[in-house]
Scaffold this active site. Structure first.
Site, PDB file in Angstrom:
ATOM      1  N   HIS A  69      24.994  -7.784  -3.918  1.00  8.53           N
ATOM      2  CA  HIS A  69      24.741  -7.759  -2.478  1.00  8.53           C
ATOM      3  C   HIS A  69      23.271  -7.770  -2.081  1.00  8.53           C
ATOM      4  CE1 HIS A  69      29.106  -6.259  -1.584  1.00  8.53           C
ATOM      5  NE2 HIS A  69      29.028  -7.553  -1.847  1.00  8.53           N
ATOM      6  N   GLU A 119      30.384   1.756   1.709  1.00  6.40           N
ATOM      7  CA  GLU A 119      30.810   1.728   0.304  1.00  6.40           C
ATOM      8  C   GLU A 119      29.622   1.350  -0.558  1.00  6.40           C
ATOM      9  OE1 GLU A 119      34.054  -0.913  -0.606  1.00  6.40           O
ATOM     10  OE2 GLU A 119      35.257  -0.233   1.090  1.00  6.40           O
ATOM     11  N   ASN A 132      29.050  -8.120   2.187  1.00 10.65           N
ATOM     12  CA  ASN A 132      28.138  -9.220   1.836  1.00 10.65           C
ATOM     13  C   ASN A 132      26.827  -9.188   2.635  1.00 10.65           C
ATOM     14  OD1 ASN A 132      31.171 -10.595   1.494  1.00 10.65           O
ATOM     15  ND2 ASN A 132      29.768 -10.844  -0.230  1.00 10.65           N
ATOM     16  N   GLU A 185      36.203  -4.290   5.634  1.00 10.38           N
ATOM     17  CA  GLU A 185      35.514  -5.526   5.197  1.00 10.38           C
ATOM     18  C   GLU A 185      36.064  -6.745   5.937  1.00 10.38           C
ATOM     19  OE1 GLU A 185      35.443  -5.580   0.852  1.00 10.38           O
ATOM     20  OE2 GLU A 185      33.740  -4.199   0.867  1.00 10.38           O
TER      21      GLU A 185
END
Ligand code: CA
Length: 635
Positions: A252, A277, A219, A179
């Site tokens: 998201h 994920e 995101n 991330e």
């Protein structure tokens, strides 16, 4: 004897019914155009710590099983494991979150290999959790200049992958950071981040030329950000294969947006795309006395029911969204992170501290004092595992296998939406005769409902009140929230909404200013009101009207309030028209600042189908006449 037989028969029928309910097969719609080699993976990074703490995984029948074999049997061909450089304090106490150092990754890699699974190695390049808010360099690399740090990262990646390879793990993909939304390993500028990613990438190519290299972001609801990051990787010529994102449906964005982001990145870069994920809660309960991210009363999106079927639907629909974008895979995050066990917080806490099975132990404070050091505890996502709180596989685990062909099952109601009824004081108490059900295929349908007549009978409609009425629909518990009130049938009666199109303004003179205004001190209620002002004399003359919509036959009162000054000789009145004819009028006036007057027309009786209009007429002789109008009600 006969009585006994009947009792037996009843018991047998009852058992049969409950058994049927429990055995209801999972509904899974096949995902169209699902590629044969599409990757279904699961991150099970906590498994070694959990097993050390005594957890034994079971299949849905309750038989103990090797976790990896059980996952493989259900269509999970890849395992993902996070790797931290040194998640221990000076005395060797683990930071928690599975204490996932290289040795743990090696054990997981070997277990996966034995079950016939490939491994995705997720380097965080940190001593503990790395995500958009935290990208702290490992303690051993702190203070290094970028070239030295890149060299350390290269060596670390090379040695780690060599160890995994020599231990027999089948490493198919390597993530060079976790991330990494504009931060990585203590670097916050792209030049530094790219230098580190290139060092990681080079180490992967040299050790495992067959493995894919993944860059991982999150995101995706911020489509432009992901596209811009993919362009940075492209323009800096990073050698990588897969652009991966996390996708948690609560925060998201929509599935359509996910498809659109991944499609755009794929088109922009020519790289593979995937979801590294995702997860979804099967219950809102907490299993380990350590609060969950997704629990009762939170504010987040939940496109599926919080149930085993809902969890399966989420995985299935996320997969479909990735397939539509031409993506290569979906990894479920921490699908086996079950509660550590123990019937009290203290027992759980002891296990988290000893085995590192919580998200963080108190020992992590030496590295992350502000978060882990303060809020260490258990699992915040035990309700998003694909195992129940006793480590027994949920039916949803089979979704990975079943998505290819689909599994037909009766489409039946899964959960009911709460109903609401607003009852006007004095009106008959009528509740909806259907409620909305979420079906097993996540479609919606109205189903007939029976409300509890006894509770209904105790509701008084002659005064304001709020009630909860239980009921039953399709065998599920229903709820209707009943409000007994005097609703205002005027829309935007307080002028709080910017949209004032429901109000009809007719300027019969030449008023300089005539509009909605936001100014709390000049409003009777809220922050906005209707405003007029004129510079010259004898020019204020206007009407403000609204057609009443949705009011059932009955008797009503209309009221509207005014405040203003310098109006000289004036004619101001509220009025009501029914079917075009004025049936009532109430005079008022503008006196001075902060002195509000209410004009009201009472006892307005309307029949079904009547056209009702309410209004305010204002005529005054300035100069400098001004006024404010607020709180219009038709109740
Ligand atoms: Ca928990």
């Amino acid at each position: 004897m006969r009585q006994f037989l009947i009792m037996l028969l009843c018991a047998a029928l009852f058992l049969c019914f409950t058994a049927q309910a429990e055995e209801r097969p999972l509904y899974v719609k096949a995902v169209d155009d699902l590629p044969e080699d599409f990757i279904f993976g699961m991150d099970v990074s906590s498994v070694i710590a959990l097993e050390k703490a005594g957890i034994r995984y079971k299949d849905k029948t309750g038989a103990e099983r090797d976790l990896f074999g059980l996952l493989k049997e259900n269509g999970v061909d890849w395992i993902r494991v996070r790797v931290w450089v040194d998640p221990f304090d000076a005395e060797g106490h683990g930071f928690g979150g599975g204490n996932n150092d290289l040795a743990t990754a090696v054990l997981i890699g070997q277990r996966a290999k034995a079950a016939g699974q490939k491994l995705l190695v997720d380097f965080h390049y940190s001593d503990f959790w790395a995500d958009p808010s935290k990208q702290q360099a490992p303690r051993a690399w702190e203070g290094m200049d970028i070239d030295t740090k890149a060299e350390a990262l290269y060596q670390y990646t090379l040695e780690s992958l060599t160890a995994l390879k020599e231990a027999g793990a089948d490493v198919g993909m390597v993530q060079i950071g976790n991330e990494t939304n504009g931060k990585l390993c203590g670097e916050t500028g792209w030049a530094g981040i790219i230098a580190l990613m290139k060092a990681g990438s080079r180490a992967v190519r040299e050790t495992l030329p067959e493995a894919k290299i993944a860059a991982h972001f999150t995101n995706p609801e911020n489509k432009n950000a992901l596209i811009s990051w993919s362009k940075v990787l492209q323009s800096s010529h990073l050698d990588y294969d897969v652009f991966a994102t996390s996708y948690y449906p609560y925060w998201h964005g929509t599935l359509d947006n996910l498809t659109s982001v991944l499609s755009a990145v794929k088109k922009e870069t020519g790289k593979d795309v995937m979801v590294a994920e995702t997860s979804y809660a099967w219950t809102l309960e907490d299993g380990d006395f350590s609060g969950n991210t997704i629990g009762e009363g939170g504010t987040y999106e939940h496109p599926w029911t919080f149930s085993v079927q809902g969890q399966a639907n989420a995985v299935r629909d996320v997969t479909e969204a990735v397939v539509k974008a031409g993506g290569i895979g979906v990894f479920y995050w921490e699908g086996a992170w079950v509660p550590t066990g123990g019937s009290t917080w203290e027992e759980n806490h002891r296990l988290w501290e000893t085995y590192g099975t919580g998200w963080a132990s108190s020992y992590a404070g030496v590295y992350d004092p502000d978060d882990a050091g303060k809020y260490y505890g258990g699992s915040a996502c035990d309700n998003q595992a694909m195992f129940d709180f006793d480590a027994r596989a949920l039916d949803s685990l089979a979704v990975f296998r079943l998505m290819r062909e689909g599994q037909d099952a009766p489409v039946v109601p899964e959960a009911l939406e709460d109903a609401a009824a607003e009852i006007r004081i004095g009106s008959p108490l009528t509740l909806p005769d259907t409620v909305e059900a979420v079906m097993t295929d996540n479609s919606r349908a109205a189903v007939p409902v029976e409300w509890d007549q006894e509770i209904l009978g105790n509701i008084s409609t002659d005064r304001e009140g709020e009630y909860k009425v239980p009921g039953t629909a399709s065998g599920l518990p229903a709820l209707c929230r009943v409000t007994v009130t005097l609703p205002n049938y005027l829309r935007n009666g307080g002028f709080e909404d910017e949209d004032v199109s429901m109000w009809r303004v007719t300027d019969l003179g030449d008023t300089s200013q005539l509009y909605r205004e936001e100014k709390s001190v000049d409003s009777l209620e809220g922050k906005a009101h209707w405003h007029f002002y004129t510079a010259s004399a004898d020019t204020v003359r206007f009407t403000l009207e609204q057609d009443v919509k949705g009011a059932p036959a009955g008797t009503y009162n209309y009221a509207i309030s005014v405040m203003g000054g310098d109006c000289g000789e004036q004619t101001v009145y509220a009025y009501v028209l029914v079917n075009g004819a004025e049936i009532g009028r109430s005079e008022t006036s503008f006196t001075k600042w902060n002195e509000w007057h209410t004009a009201s027309v009472e006892g307005i009786t309307i029949a079904e189908g009547d056209r009702v209009t309410v209004g305010l007429y204002v005529a005054c002789a300035g100069p400098g006449a001004w006024g404010k109008i607020d709180k219009a009600e038709f109740k």
